[in-house]
Design a protein around this motif. Sequence first.
Motif, PDB file in Angstrom:
ATOM      1  N   ASP A 246      -2.397   6.865 -18.267  1.00  0.00           N
ATOM      2  CA  ASP A 246      -3.885   6.323 -18.113  1.00  0.00           C
ATOM      3  C   ASP A 246      -3.804   4.811 -17.536  1.00  0.00           C
ATOM      4  O   ASP A 246      -4.603   4.362 -16.890  1.00  0.00           O
ATOM      5  CB  ASP A 246      -4.522   6.424 -19.380  1.00  0.00           C
ATOM      6  CG  ASP A 246      -4.778   7.700 -19.851  1.00  0.00           C
ATOM      7  OD1 ASP A 246      -4.449   7.960 -21.045  1.00  0.00           O
ATOM      8  OD2 ASP A 246      -5.079   8.619 -19.183  1.00  0.00           O
ATOM      9  N   ALA A 247      -2.621   4.180 -17.670  1.00  0.00           N
ATOM     10  CA  ALA A 247      -2.497   2.816 -17.317  1.00  0.00           C
ATOM     11  C   ALA A 247      -1.055   2.361 -17.331  1.00  0.00           C
ATOM     12  O   ALA A 247      -0.290   3.003 -17.854  1.00  0.00           O
ATOM     13  CB  ALA A 247      -3.277   2.032 -18.397  1.00  0.00           C
ATOM     14  N   LEU A 248      -0.966   1.348 -16.743  1.00  0.00           N
ATOM     15  CA  LEU A 248       0.279   0.963 -16.668  1.00  0.00           C
ATOM     16  C   LEU A 248       0.271  -0.545 -16.836  1.00  0.00           C
ATOM     17  O   LEU A 248      -0.363  -1.555 -16.420  1.00  0.00           O
ATOM     18  CB  LEU A 248       0.981   0.802 -15.202  1.00  0.00           C
ATOM     19  CG  LEU A 248       1.527   2.239 -14.589  1.00  0.00           C
ATOM     20  CD1 LEU A 248       1.825   2.005 -13.380  1.00  0.00           C
ATOM     21  CD2 LEU A 248       2.895   2.385 -15.250  1.00  0.00           C
ATOM     22  N   LEU A 249       1.461  -1.410 -17.483  1.00  0.00           N
ATOM     23  CA  LEU A 249       1.546  -2.596 -17.563  1.00  0.00           C
ATOM     24  C   LEU A 249       2.747  -3.022 -16.805  1.00  0.00           C
ATOM     25  O   LEU A 249       4.008  -2.665 -17.186  1.00  0.00           O
ATOM     26  CB  LEU A 249       2.086  -3.014 -19.146  1.00  0.00           C
ATOM     27  CG  LEU A 249       2.304  -4.459 -19.254  1.00  0.00           C
ATOM     28  CD1 LEU A 249       0.676  -5.289 -19.166  1.00  0.00           C
ATOM     29  CD2 LEU A 249       2.687  -4.724 -20.727  1.00  0.00           C
ATOM     30  N   ILE A 250       2.452  -3.525 -15.772  1.00  0.00           N
ATOM     31  CA  ILE A 250       3.406  -3.854 -14.672  1.00  0.00           C
ATOM     32  C   ILE A 250       3.508  -5.017 -13.743  1.00  0.00           C
ATOM     33  O   ILE A 250       2.033  -5.600 -13.519  1.00  0.00           O
ATOM     34  CB  ILE A 250       3.281  -2.667 -13.626  1.00  0.00           C
ATOM     35  CG1 ILE A 250       4.524  -2.402 -12.613  1.00  0.00           C
ATOM     36  CG2 ILE A 250       1.821  -2.402 -13.010  1.00  0.00           C
ATOM     37  CD1 ILE A 250       4.331  -0.983 -11.779  1.00  0.00           C
ATOM     38  N   PRO A 251       4.407  -5.735 -13.462  1.00  0.00           N
ATOM     39  CA  PRO A 251       4.239  -6.879 -12.749  1.00  0.00           C
ATOM     40  C   PRO A 251       3.468  -6.925 -11.499  1.00  0.00           C
ATOM     41  O   PRO A 251       3.882  -6.383 -10.606  1.00  0.00           O
ATOM     42  CB  PRO A 251       5.771  -7.326 -12.463  1.00  0.00           C
ATOM     43  CG  PRO A 251       6.590  -6.638 -13.336  1.00  0.00           C
ATOM     44  CD  PRO A 251       5.765  -5.285 -13.424  1.00  0.00           C
ATOM     45  N   LEU A 252       2.446  -7.837 -11.351  1.00  0.00           N
ATOM     46  CA  LEU A 252       1.717  -7.618 -10.097  1.00  0.00           C
ATOM     47  C   LEU A 252       1.628  -9.150  -9.409  1.00  0.00           C
ATOM     48  O   LEU A 252       1.395 -10.146 -10.114  1.00  0.00           O
ATOM     49  CB  LEU A 252       0.216  -7.277 -10.271  1.00  0.00           C
ATOM     50  CG  LEU A 252      -0.335  -6.013 -10.518  1.00  0.00           C
ATOM     51  CD1 LEU A 252      -1.737  -5.599 -10.217  1.00  0.00           C
ATOM     52  CD2 LEU A 252       0.534  -5.011  -9.687  1.00  0.00           C
ATOM     53  N   GLU A 253       1.630  -9.132  -8.196  1.00  0.00           N
ATOM     54  CA  GLU A 253       1.777 -10.504  -7.231  1.00  0.00           C
ATOM     55  C   GLU A 253       0.202 -10.987  -7.395  1.00  0.00           C
ATOM     56  O   GLU A 253      -0.824 -10.296  -7.135  1.00  0.00           O
ATOM     57  CB  GLU A 253       2.321 -10.193  -6.049  1.00  0.00           C
ATOM     58  CG  GLU A 253       2.320 -11.560  -5.293  1.00  0.00           C
ATOM     59  CD  GLU A 253       2.879 -11.419  -3.814  1.00  0.00           C
ATOM     60  OE1 GLU A 253       1.918 -10.413  -2.941  1.00  0.00           O
ATOM     61  OE2 GLU A 253       3.658 -11.952  -3.312  1.00  0.00           O
ATOM     62  N   LEU A 254      -0.012 -12.211  -7.779  1.00  0.00           N
ATOM     63  CA  LEU A 254      -1.349 -12.808  -7.807  1.00  0.00           C
ATOM     64  C   LEU A 254      -1.946 -12.877  -6.655  1.00  0.00           C
ATOM     65  O   LEU A 254      -1.027 -13.161  -5.658  1.00  0.00           O
ATOM     66  CB  LEU A 254      -1.238 -14.106  -8.407  1.00  0.00           C
ATOM     67  CG  LEU A 254      -1.128 -13.940 -10.101  1.00  0.00           C
ATOM     68  CD1 LEU A 254      -1.475 -15.491 -10.517  1.00  0.00           C
ATOM     69  CD2 LEU A 254      -2.225 -13.214 -10.797  1.00  0.00           C
ATOM     70  N   PRO A 255      -3.181 -13.011  -6.136  1.00  0.00           N
ATOM     71  CA  PRO A 255      -3.824 -13.087  -4.759  1.00  0.00           C
ATOM     72  C   PRO A 255      -3.308 -14.340  -4.112  1.00  0.00           C
ATOM     73  O   PRO A 255      -3.082 -14.393  -2.797  1.00  0.00           O
ATOM     74  CB  PRO A 255      -5.098 -13.021  -5.123  1.00  0.00           C
ATOM     75  CG  PRO A 255      -5.569 -12.239  -6.348  1.00  0.00           C
ATOM     76  CD  PRO A 255      -4.287 -12.475  -7.119  1.00  0.00           C
ATOM     77  N   SER A 256      -2.868 -15.281  -4.819  1.00  0.00           N
ATOM     78  CA  SER A 256      -2.242 -16.661  -4.349  1.00  0.00           C
ATOM     79  C   SER A 256      -0.939 -16.486  -3.807  1.00  0.00           C
ATOM     80  O   SER A 256      -0.321 -17.314  -3.250  1.00  0.00           O
ATOM     81  CB  SER A 256      -2.502 -17.756  -5.329  1.00  0.00           C
ATOM     82  OG  SER A 256      -1.671 -17.295  -6.843  1.00  0.00           O
ATOM     83  N   LYS A 257      -0.106 -15.430  -4.334  1.00  0.00           N
ATOM     84  CA  LYS A 257       1.101 -15.166  -3.833  1.00  0.00           C
ATOM     85  C   LYS A 257       2.173 -16.014  -4.581  1.00  0.00           C
ATOM     86  O   LYS A 257       3.384 -15.814  -4.459  1.00  0.00           O
ATOM     87  CB  LYS A 257       1.183 -15.079  -2.433  1.00  0.00           C
ATOM     88  CG  LYS A 257       0.449 -13.982  -1.820  1.00  0.00           C
ATOM     89  CD  LYS A 257       0.998 -13.657  -0.392  1.00  0.00           C
ATOM     90  CE  LYS A 257       0.056 -12.625   0.334  1.00  0.00           C
ATOM     91  NZ  LYS A 257      -0.265 -11.462  -0.360  1.00  0.00           N
ATOM     92  N   VAL A 258       1.735 -16.921  -5.473  1.00  0.00           N
ATOM     93  CA  VAL A 258       2.691 -18.034  -5.837  1.00  0.00           C
ATOM     94  C   VAL A 258       3.350 -17.539  -7.428  1.00  0.00           C
ATOM     95  O   VAL A 258       4.045 -18.282  -7.743  1.00  0.00           O
ATOM     96  CB  VAL A 258       2.215 -19.329  -5.991  1.00  0.00           C
ATOM     97  CG1 VAL A 258       2.109 -20.097  -4.539  1.00  0.00           C
ATOM     98  CG2 VAL A 258       1.194 -19.688  -6.701  1.00  0.00           C
ATOM     99  N   ASN A 259       2.807 -16.449  -7.778  1.00  0.00           N
ATOM    100  CA  ASN A 259       3.073 -16.062  -9.234  1.00  0.00           C
ATOM    101  C   ASN A 259       3.355 -14.438  -9.029  1.00  0.00           C
ATOM    102  O   ASN A 259       2.365 -13.744  -8.573  1.00  0.00           O
ATOM    103  CB  ASN A 259       2.425 -16.862 -10.539  1.00  0.00           C
ATOM    104  CG  ASN A 259       3.149 -16.740 -11.394  1.00  0.00           C
ATOM    105  OD1 ASN A 259       4.605 -16.374 -11.596  1.00  0.00           O
ATOM    106  ND2 ASN A 259       2.804 -17.623 -12.327  1.00  0.00           N
TER     107      ASN A 259
END
Lengths: 53, 374
Positions: B32-45
């Motif tokens: 139903d969901a994932l806890l996963i690393p996503l790049e922020l829209p600013s791309k710096v993190n």
Amino acid sequence: MKAIFRSLGLEENRVFLRWISASEGRRFADSAKEITEEVKKLGPNPISKAWWI
Amino acid sequence: MARKVVLEVKEGDLTKTLRGFFAELLTKGNLDALLIPLELPSKVNVVPTLVTEVEKLECAVLPAPVMTVNAARIISDMTKLTPSSKKVGVVLRNCEIRALLELVKLRQASLENMIIFGIDCVGTYSVSEYSKKVEKGESPGEAIINHFKKGEEDPDLRQSCKICSYPLAQNADVVIELVSHDSEKEVGINVATEKGEEGLKGIELKEDTDTEKRVKAVEEILSRQAKKREEYFEENSSRFQGIDNLMSIFSPCIRCYNCRTVCPACYCKECFFDSPTFEMEADSYLGWAESKGAVRMPSNTLFFHLTRMAHMATCCIGCGLCSEACPNDIPVAEAFQLAALEVQKDLDYVPGRSPDEELPLSSFREEELKEAED
């Protein structure tokens, strides 16, 4: 506690570990005397006067 | 019962392939969901994100070259009050898995409906190093994978990552094996538990024929890391030893408690140092000042660090986020690992080694630690 002191080069001999049950009153008293003597032999703790810790 | 399969890497792009894999789990699969690393829209993190919409996975970054928080703390925060009622896949590196297993033993997190996808870790940059690389136009994600593929150590990795004891994912429901496979071509997936099978229900994967190479690769990496760690502490432990050196290391400490805040093992609702014990009257301070001649303020700085060590050394996994969080660059993680490894050796305990292993301080045996007695 002893392991922490040992790894950081602090005097682990100033920390005593002994298992004593509540019914071993005699052993407790003897241990307290023993520890006091041992620590007296080690002399004043050099850290006791350290104001910068 | 463990089933080994492989995931074919498309166009030699490891990150894209893993994105696709997790996207399938959300759409076709059982999650139903994932806890996963996503790049922020600013791309710096890159930050751990709870995702339900598959389009968001287009910015997923795996393996994530930066670690802003130990995700075990996130999972604990999420599941402390109530366990999850939906099936969540949590994508974790090994130090996060280890911390999570310890938190579960400490009843600070629940694994109910949580399926652990462990991924081999190739190291991380500090948050500031990561953003610096991005601002310079370099791709930290690519840089880290390139170093990994060449088998060489990236000099810009965080110190804790360089000396990490167990970078390979273990004790997960599904292990994503980057090591022991040619990551240009394929990624190994070990469906280790029934929960793992549930998480992958509906997904078709090719069977892996060679299951021995993982064992060999794990041995190699663990011994390489053990050697690096040994060398590091041989060279560097004297910096921390003796009261003068130790206090020199902690001289810049401003008692912000950042180290404690980010530590996954520090879960106390009220830290001893925030408790009324330390709300003292003026005369107490003046008393100390009189007996010693002077007293550094705020007082009890060494006491704070030694106490924190005594409270969590059995659980310290060396993730190093404490050093990262220190505003004055104190090598907190190195000092704490130095003490923690000694404590863990004495108690023959490795945090996160096994979810079934009892906490050393919670278990009692009639005969124990006779060698430690005075």
